[in-house]
Design an enzyme around this catalytic site. Structure first.
Site, short mmCIF file in Angstrom:
data_model
loop_
_atom_site.label_atom_id
_atom_site.label_comp_id
_atom_site.label_asym_id
_atom_site.label_seq_id
_atom_site.Cartn_x
_atom_site.Cartn_y
_atom_site.Cartn_z
N VAL A 8 38.75 -8.72 79.32
CA VAL A 8 39.32 -8.12 81.07
C VAL A 8 40.54 -7.31 80.63
CG1 VAL A 8 39.35 -8.77 82.83
CG2 VAL A 8 37.93 -9.60 81.77
N CYS A 9 39.84 -6.12 81.76
CA CYS A 9 41.40 -5.20 81.23
C CYS A 9 41.29 -4.42 82.81
CB CYS A 9 41.25 -4.48 80.10
SG CYS A 9 39.48 -3.00 79.89
N ALA A 10 42.40 -3.73 81.92
CA ALA A 10 42.38 -2.28 83.06
C ALA A 10 41.86 -0.91 83.04
CB ALA A 10 43.84 -1.89 84.24
N ALA A 11 41.04 -1.22 82.16
CA ALA A 11 40.20 -0.24 81.46
C ALA A 11 41.03 1.07 81.19
CB ALA A 11 39.03 0.77 82.26
#
Length: 101
Positions: A8-11
């Site tokens: 899960v990331c900040a895209a």
């Protein structure tokens, strides 16, 4: 059954670089594994199919949100800041494998 890891990331670009390095490390070990990176807003669509969720350090504040999505079914952990900083795909992969048991 193939294991699946969700980051899960900040895209951001950095996360896709880490995914590639993790895939490389898995190949070197002869492990078949699926690794996806998604922002938390899209994580719920795949959360039931993955075996571990790793959060990028920059979205660690979203851990409680992710915990609520997985309901204790699978491990959720924030990626070690140093491993993330130096894009150590092998270290992150090893930790994910450890968490999956």
């Amino acid at each position: 059954m193939m294991k699946k890891i969700l980051l899960v990331c900040a895209a951001g670009m950095s996360t896709s670089l880490l995914v590639n390095k993790m895939k490389e490390a898995a190949q070197n070990k002869g492990i078949e594994i699926e690794i996806d990176a998604l922002p938390v807003s899209e994580a719920s669509s795949v959360i039931d199919e993955v075996h571990v969720v790793l959060l990028g350090p920059q979205v660690r504040y979203q851990k409680s949100q992710v915990d609520a999505l997985v309901k204790g079914r699978i491990p959720v952990e924030v990626i070690d800041m140093r491993s993330y900083g130096i894009m150590d795909g092998e270290a992150v992969l090893n930790r994910a494998l450890e968490l999956m048991g």
